[in-house]
Scaffold this active site. Sequence first.
Site, short mmCIF file in Angstrom:
data_model
loop_
_atom_site.label_atom_id
_atom_site.label_comp_id
_atom_site.label_asym_id
_atom_site.label_seq_id
_atom_site.Cartn_x
_atom_site.Cartn_y
_atom_site.Cartn_z
N SER A 3 -3.30 -7.32 3.19
CA SER A 3 -3.46 -7.14 4.63
C SER A 3 -3.92 -8.43 5.29
CB SER A 3 -4.48 -6.03 4.92
OG SER A 3 -4.01 -4.79 4.48
N ARG B 180 -1.98 -6.02 -8.34
CA ARG B 180 -0.98 -7.05 -8.03
C ARG B 180 -0.89 -8.10 -9.11
NH1 ARG B 180 -3.62 -8.22 -2.30
NH2 ARG B 180 -5.35 -8.16 -3.75
N HIS C 278 0.84 -1.20 0.00
CA HIS C 278 0.00 0.00 0.00
C HIS C 278 0.88 1.25 0.00
CE1 HIS C 278 -3.09 -2.55 2.37
NE2 HIS C 278 -3.61 -2.36 1.17
N LYS D 54 -18.25 -5.31 8.64
CA LYS D 54 -17.03 -6.07 8.90
C LYS D 54 -16.33 -5.52 10.13
CE LYS D 54 -14.40 -7.42 5.44
NZ LYS D 54 -13.54 -7.33 4.24
#
Length: 159
Positions: free
Chosen positions: A127, A90, A17, A41
């Site tokens: 993460s 990615r 990040h 969440k």
Amino acid sequence: MRRAVCPGSFDPITNGHLDIIARASRLYDEVYVAVMINKSKKGLFEIEERIDLIRTVTAEYGNVRVEAFHGLLVDFCKQRDIPAIVKGLRAVSDFDYELQMAQMNNGLSGVETLFVPTNPTYSFLSSSLVKEVAAWGGDVSHLVPAEVLTALTERLHKD
């Protein structure tokens, strides 16, 4: 003034990040890091903790602002006159989802999305993966900034 936003949950922020944010900060006069609030969440870190960690690890850039957001990212952009979203990719699998989001955001508001290829060093990094490895006692010191490593270690091993 050229502005862009780097959105995400950043639970926690990783070196991947940080690489995208650093690169955006060299291209834009002002970069917002928008920390997503998802009330459905429960994250490892509270929103304010994430914001504090991101502010700490981006302080050296001088042109990064960190704020929480809830709702549509295009509304966040409209409220702050931000014409561009910067997203790291990615792998090809990221592209399918991100392309749909970029097209929707552009259709809703005209906000453009710029894709930045992730540094190959961080192409596998997320993460979630950092949290899982750290929870099992694995060494993630090379994957997160030192301040994040400290907070992560304290959070996961406070018992």
